[in-house]
Design a protein around this motif. Structure first.
Motif, mmCIF file in Angstrom:
data_model
loop_
_atom_site.group_PDB
_atom_site.id
_atom_site.type_symbol
_atom_site.label_atom_id
_atom_site.label_comp_id
_atom_site.label_asym_id
_atom_site.label_seq_id
_atom_site.Cartn_x
_atom_site.Cartn_y
_atom_site.Cartn_z
ATOM 1 N N ILE A 106 0.458 -1.430 -0.033
ATOM 2 C CA ILE A 106 -0.358 -0.011 0.002
ATOM 3 C C ILE A 106 1.163 1.023 0.033
ATOM 4 C CG2 ILE A 106 -1.509 1.346 1.663
ATOM 5 C CD1 ILE A 106 -3.119 -1.356 1.924
ATOM 6 N N GLU A 107 0.943 2.028 -1.326
ATOM 7 C CA GLU A 107 1.617 3.354 -1.080
ATOM 8 C C GLU A 107 0.941 4.064 -0.175
ATOM 9 O OE1 GLU A 107 4.232 3.493 -2.918
ATOM 10 O OE2 GLU A 107 4.132 1.534 -3.372
ATOM 11 N N LEU B 22 -7.584 4.130 -0.664
ATOM 12 C CA LEU B 22 -6.150 3.553 -0.904
ATOM 13 C C LEU B 22 -5.418 3.086 -2.176
ATOM 14 C CD1 LEU B 22 -6.919 -0.113 1.359
ATOM 15 C CD2 LEU B 22 -6.035 1.933 2.143
ATOM 16 N N TYR C 275 -2.319 1.297 -4.264
ATOM 17 C CA TYR C 275 -1.298 0.265 -3.774
ATOM 18 C C TYR C 275 -0.668 -0.705 -5.258
ATOM 19 C CZ TYR C 275 -4.768 -2.570 -6.525
ATOM 20 O OH TYR C 275 -5.141 -3.149 -7.728
ATOM 21 N N ILE D 186 -4.121 -5.448 1.730
ATOM 22 C CA ILE D 186 -4.407 -6.178 0.052
ATOM 23 C C ILE D 186 -3.208 -7.608 -0.205
ATOM 24 C CG2 ILE D 186 -4.445 -4.743 -2.269
ATOM 25 C CD1 ILE D 186 -5.075 -2.237 -1.713
ATOM 26 N N GLU E 181 0.473 1.676 -10.395
ATOM 27 C CA GLU E 181 -0.251 1.993 -8.716
ATOM 28 C C GLU E 181 -1.873 1.797 -8.821
ATOM 29 O OE1 GLU E 181 0.799 5.807 -7.713
ATOM 30 O OE2 GLU E 181 2.814 5.363 -6.412
ATOM 31 N N GLN F 261 3.278 -1.726 3.992
ATOM 32 C CA GLN F 261 3.757 -1.527 2.723
ATOM 33 C C GLN F 261 4.732 -2.530 2.497
ATOM 34 O OE1 GLN F 261 5.006 2.738 5.084
ATOM 35 N NE2 GLN F 261 3.256 2.915 2.183
#
Length: 135
Positions: free
Chosen positions: A32-33, A51, A53, A78, A95, A116
């Motif tokens: 997850i960014e 989110l 990701y 995720i 992304e 992350q």
């Protein structure tokens, strides 16, 4: 006539294979960014948590969002399904977005931990965000 029908059904059943060893699937977490949360929650209101990701390869596809509760802490990961066919995966680093709904049911604050990835020591890394709850 019945014998021919039974023979055809038996032939069709045993000639088809439902397992394909050239296609391998497994589950893999995707980093997850970013996570977009409000500055505060209002008790008993529902909020959409957005989110962003990372989809690592062309073989990864979104599967689910795993959401674990522990006291006031929420861990979010995720999960992707990886479809490998003859190793034809290309690195992407694309992304994508996903979301889930959250309802604040307790006073105080919630601590969200968004997975992350792993560091150099193979320890999990989390984006941690604390959100207070207003009455």
């Amino acid at each position: 006539m019945k014998k021919i029908l039974i023979l055809l059904i038996g032939f069709a059943t045993f000639s088809c294979s439902v397992s394909d060893d050239s296609l391998v699937t497994y589950q893999d977490p995707m980093p997850i960014e970013t996570a977009v949360l409000p500055d505060a929650f209002v008790l008993d209101e529902i909020y959409e948590i957005n989110l962003t990701y990372l989809r690592p390869t062309t073989c990864h596809a979104f599967n689910d969002i795993i959401y674990k509760k522990h006291n006031n802490e929420r861990t979010v990961v995720i999960i992707g399904t990886v479809f490998q066919s003859n190793g034809n995966c290309t690195d992407l680093g694309t992304e994508l977005e996903a979301s889930f709904n959250f309802k604040a049911t307790e006073e105080g604050s919630y601590i969200f931990k968004f997975w992350q990835g792993k560091d150099d020591n193979e320890e999990d890394i989390y984006l941690t965000i604390e959100v207070p709850v207003l009455e």
